[in-house]
Design an enzyme around this catalytic site. Structure first.
Site, PDB file in Angstrom:
ATOM      1  N   GLU A 202       0.847  -1.115   0.007  1.00  0.00           N
ATOM      2  CA  GLU A 202       0.086   0.036   0.043  1.00  0.00           C
ATOM      3  C   GLU A 202       0.700   1.320   0.149  1.00  0.00           C
ATOM      4  O   GLU A 202       0.783   2.181   0.776  1.00  0.00           O
ATOM      5  CB  GLU A 202      -1.027  -0.027   1.152  1.00  0.00           C
ATOM      6  CG  GLU A 202      -1.956  -1.249   0.992  1.00  0.00           C
ATOM      7  CD  GLU A 202      -3.131  -1.025   2.263  1.00  0.00           C
ATOM      8  OE1 GLU A 202      -2.902  -0.370   3.026  1.00  0.00           O
ATOM      9  OE2 GLU A 202      -4.155  -1.798   1.978  1.00  0.00           O
ATOM     10  N   TYR A 279     -11.827  -2.463   1.084  1.00  0.00           N
ATOM     11  CA  TYR A 279     -12.245  -2.367   2.499  1.00  0.00           C
ATOM     12  C   TYR A 279     -13.457  -1.262   2.754  1.00  0.00           C
ATOM     13  O   TYR A 279     -13.117  -0.103   3.310  1.00  0.00           O
ATOM     14  CB  TYR A 279     -11.083  -1.901   3.308  1.00  0.00           C
ATOM     15  CG  TYR A 279      -9.955  -2.904   3.586  1.00  0.00           C
ATOM     16  CD1 TYR A 279     -10.285  -4.113   4.270  1.00  0.00           C
ATOM     17  CD2 TYR A 279      -8.719  -2.673   2.867  1.00  0.00           C
ATOM     18  CE1 TYR A 279      -9.316  -5.140   4.407  1.00  0.00           C
ATOM     19  CE2 TYR A 279      -7.782  -3.742   3.114  1.00  0.00           C
ATOM     20  CZ  TYR A 279      -8.044  -5.123   3.812  1.00  0.00           C
ATOM     21  OH  TYR A 279      -7.268  -5.839   3.824  1.00  0.00           O
ATOM     22  N   GLU A 319      -6.284  -7.606  -1.404  1.00  0.00           N
ATOM     23  CA  GLU A 319      -6.851  -7.775  -0.101  1.00  0.00           C
ATOM     24  C   GLU A 319      -8.316  -7.166  -0.167  1.00  0.00           C
ATOM     25  O   GLU A 319      -8.645  -6.371  -0.791  1.00  0.00           O
ATOM     26  CB  GLU A 319      -6.172  -6.456   0.754  1.00  0.00           C
ATOM     27  CG  GLU A 319      -4.668  -7.016   1.108  1.00  0.00           C
ATOM     28  CD  GLU A 319      -4.209  -5.884   2.228  1.00  0.00           C
ATOM     29  OE1 GLU A 319      -4.888  -5.311   2.931  1.00  0.00           O
ATOM     30  OE2 GLU A 319      -2.600  -5.569   2.255  1.00  0.00           O
TER      31      GLU A 319
END
Length: 434
Positions: A202, A279, A319
């Site tokens: 990231e 997310y 992710e």
């Protein structure tokens, strides 16, 4: 009846697509790319996998290695094929690199064990070289090392700009790539167990919203990795946020700007595939569960579409997850999120699209409660989610199996045509029959 029709349609479509793959015959076990697909030994490869950042850290203690083995065994039994983990731990407690260019051999042996154990269970690994965040050192540790050697640096973002820091980082890359695995006897850069390298987990550069800094850094580092290792794939480690290259897409971003550019960064020569994270519970906290799922659908659709038609590279959702610490959490809500991600990947894959798999965050073994962050999945203790994971593995495996079967048919047809051609040449001019 609808199910049979859909299956027939899939077979027809894949038969049309198989000609795109028959030329990729390498059988050396390395994953490669061809257009928008991953290829393994001549067949398309789809990654249903997991994150387990802790693997090296735990494996460095021989008394704890059974947890690594248990994780790979459980993952393999659920059809998981890829693990993403850290190949870094810079400074601090039990580091891999305790000073620039100085390494803890016990920790490196832990990573050796992880890779050899992954190989034993048929799992490929993605290894990340550094962290954006302070956990396990991160870019902050590199900057502090440079400061202690006389460099005047204003920001942790100087990680991406300062020549001394970049030299430290390049040295770490070189050390990892040339590491001789004490268990398998294979140098990392020659090991097909490794699917890909990741430049950074990231990367973010909030001091330069234009994206110029990370673009220049990733370009330089991609070239450096490829100058040492041409066997493996490489990705940046991006979360997937859009930048100035596609202003019409920036409204899809959560309400922050971190100096990355999904399109520009993934167009860099040497970057082999695109990545995105997902997310919604962190990024759109003001929305309810339905709003977060709506965001997720749009987020995935746009990245799959852009990977396929703009980047022309495979896309891996490296992710995703939902935290049990969220207000009003239920496993049903988490399963809805997993199912949404998995459905988008499968729908693209069965059409021959760019979505090539997803890696949930994160897998733990039993007895690892202290590593829990709310997103953890212990497969034996989360049966509904584990069932979704296994189903996705099976569906992606079926697509790969169909491609393999069709490729064998194409080989047989080519061999038959070659034999017929040889017979014709040998009997040219001969009288046949009475």
């Amino acid at each position: 009846m609808k199910k049979h029709f859909a299956y027939a349609f899939l077979l027809i479509f894949l038969l049309q697509q198989v000609c795109l793959f028959v030329q990729v015959e390498a059988g050396d076990g390395f994953i490669r790319t061809r257009g928008i697909h991953f290829m393994l030994n001549g067949d398309p490869f789809y990654a249903n996998g997991f994150n387990a950042y802790w693997l090296m850290y735990i494996a460095a203690d021989p008394s704890q290695r059974s947890k690594v083995t248990d994780a790979f065994r459980e993952a393999s039994s659920h059809g998981l094929t890829v693990a993403r983990t850290w190949a870094f731990s810079d400074g601090g407690y039990r580091p891999l690199q305790y000073a620039p260019g100085s390494y803890n051999e016990d920790m490196f042996k832990g990573l050796d064990f992880v890779i050899s154990e992954a190989r034993r269970y048929g799992i490929k690994v993605i290894l990340s070289f550094a962290n954006n965040y302070e956990s396990f050192g991160g870019k902050k540790q590199y900057v502090n090392w440079a400061r202690s050697h006389g460099q005047y640096l204003n920001s942790d973002d100087d990680f991406f700009r300062n020549s001394v820091v970049k030299g430290y980082y390049k040295n770490h890359i070189m050390t990892v790539l040339n590491r001789y695995n004490k268990y398998s006897g294979v140098v990392y850069k020659n090991d097909p167990t490794i699917m890909a390298w990741e430049l950074m987990n990231e990367p973010r550069c909030t001091s330069d919203h234009s994206g110029t800094t990370i673009q220049a850094w990733a370009t330089e580092m991609a070239s450096y990795v490829k100058s040492i290792d041409r066997n493996h794939l490489l990705e940046v480690g991006l979360e997937g946020f859009y930048g100035q290259t596609t202003p019409q897409r920036r409204n899809l971003n959560p309400n922050f700007d971190i100096g990355t550019d999904f399109i520009a960064n993934n167009r860099i020569p040497g970057i082999d595939f695109a990545t995105a994270h997902a997310y919604p519970d962190q990024w759109v906290t003001n929305s309810n569960d339905q709003g977060q799922l709506s965001f997720l659908n749009n987020w995935l659709d746009s990245h799959i579409q852009d990977a396929q038609y703009i980047l022309r590279k495979p896309l891996l959702i490296t992710e995703f997850g939902k935290s049990s610490k969220d207000s009003g959490f239920s496993s049903y809500q988490r399963d809805l999120l997993y199912n949404t991600v998995y459905y988008k990947i499968y729908s693209s894959a069965k059409r021959g699209g760019a979505a090539a798999g997803g890696l949930f965050w994160q897998l733990l073994s039993e007895g690892m409660n202290s590593f829990g962050d709310g997103y953890e999945i212990i497969l034996s203790q989360n049966p509904s989610t584990a069932n979704l994971i296994a189903q996705q593995s099976h569906k992606l495996y079926q697509i790969r199996k169909i491609f393999a079967r069709m490729r064998n048919v194409q080989r047989w047809k080519r061999a038959k045509a070659a034999r017929r051609g040889g017979w014709t040449d040998r009997n040219k001019g001969k009288r046949i029959g009475n």
